[in-house]
Enzyme design. Structure first.
Site, PDB file in Angstrom:
ATOM      1  N   ASP A  65     -12.475  -9.214   4.800  1.00  0.00           N
ATOM      2  CA  ASP A  65     -13.746  -9.181   4.044  1.00  0.00           C
ATOM      3  C   ASP A  65     -14.282 -10.605   3.919  1.00  0.00           C
ATOM      4  O   ASP A  65     -15.480 -10.850   4.065  1.00  0.00           O
ATOM      5  CB  ASP A  65     -13.557  -8.580   2.639  1.00  0.00           C
ATOM      6  N   TYR A  80       0.828  -1.216   0.000  1.00  0.00           N
ATOM      7  CA  TYR A  80       0.000   0.000   0.000  1.00  0.00           C
ATOM      8  C   TYR A  80       0.862   1.265   0.000  1.00  0.00           C
ATOM      9  O   TYR A  80       0.439   2.298  -0.490  1.00  0.00           O
ATOM     10  CB  TYR A  80      -0.878   0.053   1.256  1.00  0.00           C
TER      11      TYR A  80
END
Ligand code: NAD
Ligand code: IPM
Ligand code: MN
Length: 354
Positions: free
Chosen positions: A247, A141
């Protein structure tokens, strides 16, 4: 106690769920003789529209000076043009970096009342209580990014110290739990994962000899999460793996809308947000599930304000409401599904009288 909390509604369903998280904090404030000063600030697409920046300086400094930050979600189709020079998500990444919140706690706890909302069979869901610790300020990231007409690069880098501090957080959490840590990596392919794995082995041998450490490769971990979720206690992993696995894990609980998170730095100041996004497909309709945000407010009370009793009271109110059959659409409300506000009302009605 007096606490300063910054609320960052953001985009899409962000403002809808954040309003309920703030209302929950106000309700808790009335219970416990505490004073919360809650101020709102702009982030994400809303901030780009107003100021041209995804994380305006005023927001950054308000958050840096606060005891805790409660965030809804950022992003959406309006700001997703691939050639856009500024993106809402970058504002969130910059905020995480600015606050130094390297450890992202994402608790995954199933509840019998919600077993029917999960695609898994109830016998798999019984007793699931996983604390995922996601590294949040490093890895791919935050590495160098490059783009040419026909090539693109995202660099993944980890320093040993960045790995050690998040592993230490996982070890400390495991000591308050069932004393087992699973470290997830891709050490069969990635150099960063080989550093991660050897750092974990060394650190747990020297600092956490009382904690059982197991290593799993991320692809297998994705499978084990569904086949034997109740076996996990603390799961620690790098930034992107943790994003994806949580998730997935949300479907053990029943919906992405149920999972909260706490992002903590060394001082335990924190950024609290549901793990879901801005849900453009349902935004503006008042039907989003506020549970992930209200449970994030509970984590805020626990980790940044030290108000454990009130955190538990709020968590119990969420599960009492769900057990009483109150449901938004994503957790099986069906034809009688409650909207965001009504669901929050049902939760707040379960709080003890102030
Ligand atoms: P999403 O999490 O927004 O939505 C995925 C699915 O889950 C959608 O069908 C949505 O309706 C449903 N959902 C999510 N939260 C819900 C809730 N509270 N109640 C009921 N249903 C809910 O993921 P996406 O659609 O891939 O991403 C949309 C945008 O959100 C993107 O711009 C992405 O970058 C952003 N995003 C932001 C954050 C954040 O701010 N922390 C997190 C994830 C995604
Ligand atoms: C999350 C989100 C963010 C992430 C995005 C919006 C940058 O998916 O908080 O899980 O990937 O960390
Ligand atoms: Mn995510």
């Amino acid at each position: 106690m007096e606490a300063l909390i910054v609320a960052l509604p953001g985009d899409g369903i962000g403002p809808e769920v954040t309003a309920e998280g703030v209302r929950a904090l106000r309700a808790v404030e009335r219970l416990g003789g505490h004073r919360f000063q809650i101020v709102e600030a702009l982030i994400g697409g809303a901030a780009i529209d107003a100021t041209g920046e995804a994380l305006p300086e005023a927001t950054r400094s308000a958050c840096s000076g606060a005891d805790a930050v409660l965030l809804g979600a950022v992003g959406g189709p309006k700001w997703s043009d691939p050639s856009a020079s500024v993106r809402p998500e970058q504002g969130l990444l910059d905020l995480r970096a600015a606050l130094g919140v390297y450890a992202n706690l994402r608790p995954v706890v199933t509840h019998p009342a919600l077993y029917d909302a999960s695609p898994l069979r109830p016998e798999r869901l019984a007793g699931v209580d996983i604390m995922v610790v996601r590294e949040l300020t490093g890895g791919i990231y935050f590495g160098k990014k490059e783009r040419g007409p026909d090539f693109a690069t995202d660099v993944c880098t980890y320093q040993r110290g960045e790995i050690e501090r998040v592993l230490r957080m996982a070890g400390e959490l495991a000591r308050q739990r069932r004393r087992r840590v699973v470290s997830v990596d891709k050490a069969n392919v990635l150099e960063t994962s080989r550093l991660w794995r050897s750092t974990a082995t060394t650190l747990f041998t020297s600092e956490f000899p009382d904690i059982e450490l197991e290593h799993l490769l991320v692809d297998a971990a994705a499978m084990h999460l569904l086949s034997r979720p109740a076996d996990f206690d603390v799961m620690v992993t790098e930034n992107m793996f943790g994003d994806i696995l949580t998730d997935e894990a949300s479907m053990l609980v029943g919906s992405l809308g149920m999972l909260p998170s706490a992002a903590l730095n060394q001082e335990r100041r924190g950024l609290y947000e549901p793990i879901h996004g801005s849900a453009p497909d349902i935004a503006g309709r008042g039907i989003a599930n506020p549970c992930g945000t209200i449970l994030s407010a509970a984590l805020l009370l626990r980790h940044s304000l030290g108000l454990e009793d009130l955190a538990v009271v709020l968590e119990q109110a969420v599960f009492a409401a769900v057990s009483a059959g109150h449901r938004t659409g994503d957790i099986g409300g069906g034809a009688t599904a409650l909207g965001t506000r009504a669901m929050a009302d049902a939760i707040l009605a379960e709080l003890p009288a102030g």
